[in-house]
Design an enzyme around this catalytic site. Structure first.
Site, short mmCIF file in Angstrom:
data_model
loop_
_atom_site.label_atom_id
_atom_site.label_comp_id
_atom_site.label_asym_id
_atom_site.label_seq_id
_atom_site.Cartn_x
_atom_site.Cartn_y
_atom_site.Cartn_z
CD1 TRP A 24 -19.90 -15.12 -36.94
CD2 TRP A 24 -20.52 -16.56 -35.35
NE1 TRP A 24 -18.77 -15.73 -36.45
CE2 TRP A 24 -19.11 -16.61 -35.47
CE3 TRP A 24 -21.13 -17.39 -34.41
CZ2 TRP A 24 -18.32 -17.44 -34.69
CZ3 TRP A 24 -20.33 -18.21 -33.63
CH2 TRP A 24 -18.94 -18.23 -33.78
CE LYS B 252 -15.24 -6.37 -29.03
NZ LYS B 252 -13.82 -6.49 -28.68
CD GLU C 17 -7.83 -12.24 -31.07
OE1 GLU C 17 -7.04 -11.43 -30.54
OE2 GLU C 17 -9.04 -12.22 -30.86
CG ASN D 96 -27.93 -13.32 -31.23
OD1 ASN D 96 -27.22 -14.31 -31.39
ND2 ASN D 96 -27.54 -12.27 -30.53
N GLY D 97 -29.01 -16.63 -31.20
CA GLY D 97 -28.99 -17.62 -30.12
C GLY D 97 -29.11 -19.02 -30.69
CG HIS E 41 11.08 -28.50 -19.42
ND1 HIS E 41 11.83 -29.44 -18.73
CD2 HIS E 41 11.32 -27.32 -18.79
CE1 HIS E 41 12.47 -28.86 -17.73
NE2 HIS E 41 12.18 -27.56 -17.75
CE LYS F 49 -5.75 -8.78 -29.31
NZ LYS F 49 -6.27 -9.27 -28.10
NE ARG G 175 -24.21 -8.61 -32.24
CZ ARG G 175 -24.41 -8.62 -30.93
NH1 ARG G 175 -24.05 -7.59 -30.21
NH2 ARG G 175 -25.00 -9.63 -30.33
CB CYS H 112 -27.03 -13.30 -34.98
SG CYS H 112 -26.74 -14.99 -35.47
CD GLU I 41 -4.51 -10.07 -25.10
OE1 GLU I 41 -4.94 -11.22 -24.96
OE2 GLU I 41 -5.15 -9.19 -25.73
C1 F6R Z 1 -9.45 -11.56 -28.14
C2 F6R Z 1 -10.82 -11.39 -27.71
C3 F6R Z 1 -11.50 -12.57 -27.13
C4 F6R Z 1 -12.35 -12.15 -25.93
C5 F6R Z 1 -13.19 -13.34 -25.44
C6 F6R Z 1 -14.05 -12.97 -24.24
O1 F6R Z 1 -8.95 -10.39 -28.73
O2 F6R Z 1 -11.39 -10.34 -27.83
O3 F6R Z 1 -10.59 -13.57 -26.78
O4 F6R Z 1 -11.51 -11.67 -24.93
O5 F6R Z 1 -14.01 -13.79 -26.47
O6 F6R Z 1 -14.98 -11.99 -24.56
P1 F6R Z 1 -15.68 -11.13 -23.44
O7 F6R Z 1 -14.61 -10.35 -22.74
O8 F6R Z 1 -16.66 -10.27 -24.15
O9 F6R Z 1 -16.32 -12.11 -22.49
#
Ligand code: F6R
Length: 613
Positions: free
Chosen positions: A75, A608, A492, A101-102, A508, A489, A27, A2, A485
């Site tokens: 959110w 985010k 996502e 928010n929370g 395996h 990407k 966000r 949020c 990673e």
């Molecule tokens: C992937 C991504 C997430 C963050 C994860 C941790 O692209 O952005 O996997 O890496 O949510 O977020 P932070 O680094 O803000 O703790």
């Protein structure tokens, strides 16, 4: 997560709130709303869906007048995305409005009590409970401020709340615990927000509220109270970065802009800490005696930050000879890890607000471990809680999928590894000097990966493979961590099923999934392991896979024979190679997502900053 914005001043509030909320879209959200006080009534407009819909409803803000207001992007946590569950929430008798928010963990018990007192509810949210609880105490004769204080004292969980009272139209109250909230000092106006970009157009003077803080403000004054309820001083910090740097600056998406910002972000992170052949981490209080006493380092984080931790295991163990264990924060907090004075817990987080990561940090501290955080957002909860902090200087990262934060976190892992190896004498001078020089050259080598020519090669590969259904990323050692990673990407932002495997693990189990046309991205950047990975490439080729290889320039020719396409990258020390390999993989995911018509910056279901467990 949020987003909250609040404004109190002389101008019309709604357009300011809508603009502020648009800066918080990154966000992630599913609905939006505002509540405006016109001096007599609290007027709410809210809707499920994009902010553009709310803006249309309000004719860009003109349809609702008043110079005091709070706004919110939601959110969903409690209750599905819907108009009713959207914020702001007005209490039953219409005197109190909140944005939240929370998560209020004891909301069910509070709700039952309030229902028994005759309060009615119109949503499924925990947030509406906060509105009704404050109103309940207000109706008992407490003033606005005391009613807020008493209500939050009853609430368990996390909250950043912006609160309006119908009878106090010149005042906004805000409280914060375990969810981010900043206060902005304006000229004849004041603000609250979940993050700086929301108010940067209006002020550069902000303070990050502390857990338990309450602020009561008008257009010309602000009183801060700490968790104990005592008046507290909260000094403004000056924000030096520009609104421009939080906007797209000519790029189609934040993600591709942030990919291109990586050379600068890495330079900014490395150069102040690399002086005359030595790593200088001035503010760090880890001395050689302490480092020698360490029996283990845990690296704790979520998502991509966790994958930096997986890279960190290989890098720190090789350079510092200390056992390293990367652990997902959501697991670490409930796993009873073996912690004590001889364990260092390294926490990695871009936002510094991730609930699981923060919870793990608290757990580590409670068990007497020393904590060191690698964080991008200055003044964030994790940065404040950890014993030591090393900041990544990536600047604001807006795209949901991380790129430059990941790269700068990895850069800090290199700095820290060299720093510890320097203290412990675990790397020979010549090798240390070589890695040091190569690390300084990383930003320049990334620039070479972001030229038009290099990007067109990746775009071509994306055009060949964007329709594939299943993708496997394979590699060995550090390359296997890069696979994690690269694969994340793609999942996502392009919504493609993809998995990452250590190349030697394929036979395996997962090799049974390889069939005609399955895409395998094979990363083989370490000359010492090249032939081993190429045997795995042959195994998948023999089962019909299409293989996209990624290797260093001098090995590209050898890879071409057994693959369908190859992306060649500049060579560096094998231990630093992940800093380069990830760049084409980020671009590949970006262009595949574009070709699949995905909303690159705001992928579905993702936020985010994940401030709930
Ligand atoms: C992937 C991504 C997430 C963050 C994860 C941790 O692209 O952005 O996997 O890496 O949510 O977020 P932070 O680094 O803000 O703790």
């Amino acid at each position: 997560m949020c987003g909250i914005v609040g404004y109190l001043g002389a101008e019309q509030a709604a357009p300011i709130l809508l603009d502020g909320l648009s800066k918080l879209e990154y966000r992630g959200y599913d609905s939006a709303g505002v509540c405006i006080s016109d001096g007599r009534d609290l007027k709410v407009a809210k809707t499920k869906g994009r902010l553009a819909k709310l803006s249309e409803l309000l004719d860009g803000g003109k349809a609702i007048t008043g110079t005091v207001g709070i706004g919110h992007t939601r959110w969903a946590t409690h209750g599905a995305p819907s108009d009713e569950n959207s914020h702001p929430h007005i209490a039953d008798s219409g005197k109190i409005a909140v944005v939240h928010n929370g998560i209020i963990e004891n909301y069910q018990q509070l709700k039952e009590k309030l229902l028994a007192k005759g309060k009615r509810f119109h949503s499924e949210t925990d947030s509406e409970v906060a509105a009704n609880l404050i109103e309940y105490f207000y109706d008992q004769g407490l003033d606005f401020q005391s009613a807020v204080r008493k209500a939050v004292d009853r609430m368990e969980g996390s909250y950043a709340l912006g609160i309006l009272c119908r009878d106090c139209p010149d005042t906004i109250a805000a409280v914060k615990k375990d969810s981010p909230l900043i206060f902005g000092f304006g000229d004849g106006c004041n603000f609250i927000a979940s993050d700086v970009p929301a108010i940067l157009k209006h002020t550069r003077k902000v303070c990050y509220l502390e857990d338990g803080d309450m602020v009561i403000f008008t257009a010309h004054s602000a009183r801060f109270y700490d968790a104990a309820g005592d008046l507290a001083e909260r000094r403004p910090e000056h924000i030096t970065w520009d609104t421009e740097s939080a906007e797209k600056g000519g790029y189609a998406h934040f993600m591709i802009k942030e990919i291109h910002e990586q050379p600068k972000a890495i330079r900014d992170t490395l150069s102040p800490r690399m002086k005359d052949g030595a790593i200088v981490l001035d503010d760090l209080s880890l001395d050689a005696a302490y480092l020698k006493s360490l029996s283990r380092i845990y690296i704790v984080a979520c998502g991509s930050a966790y994958y930096v931790g997986v890279q960190g295991k290989y890098i720190l163990e090789k350079l510092c000879k200390i056992p390293v264990e990367p652990v997902l924060a959501s697991e670490f907090r409930y796993a009873d890890p073996v912690l004590g004075k001889d364990t260092l817990v390294l926490i990695i987080s871009q936002s510094g607000e991730t609930a699981d990561t923060k919870g793990a940090l608290e757990e580590a501290k409670a068990h007497g471990a020393r904590t060191l955080a690698i964080v991008n957002v200055v003044g964030s909860a994790i940065a404040r809680l950890a014993d030591d902090v090393i900041y990544t200087w990536a600047g604001p990262e807006i795209a949901v999928a991380t790129t430059k934060a990941y790269s700068t976190q990895l850069s800090v892992i290199y700095l820290l590894s060299l720093y510890i190896s320097q203290c412990l004498g675990t790397v020979e001078r010549a090798a240390y000097d070589r890695i040091y020089r190569e690390l300084q050259a990383i930003p320049e080598k990334i620039e070479a990966l972001l030229t038009e020519e290099a990007i067109s090669r990746v775009q071509y590969c994306a055009s060949q493979y964007f329709n594939n259904r299943d993708v496997f990323y394979i590699g060995r050692n550090l390359d296997s961590a890069t696979c994690l990673e690269g694969s994340l990407k793609l999942k996502e932002i392009a919504y493609l099923h993809s998995e990452a495997y250590a190349a030697g693990e394929l036979k395996h189990g997962p090799i049974s999934l390889i069939e005609d046309g399955t895409l395998v991205v094979a990363i083989a950047t370490n000359p010492a392991l090249f032939d081993k990975t190429m045997s795995n490439v042959k195994e998948v080729k023999a089962r019909g896979a299409e293989v996209l290889g990624l290797t260093i320039e001098r090995l590209a020719y050898g890879m071409q024979r057994d693959t369908d396409s190859v992306i060649a990258i500049p060579e560096t020390d094998p231990i630093l190679q992940p800093a380069l390999s990830i760049i084409p993989l980020q671009c590949l995911a970006y262009y595949i997502a574009l070709m699949r018509g995905c909303d690159v910056d705001k992928p579905r279901n993702l936020a985010k900053s994940v401030t709930v467990e």
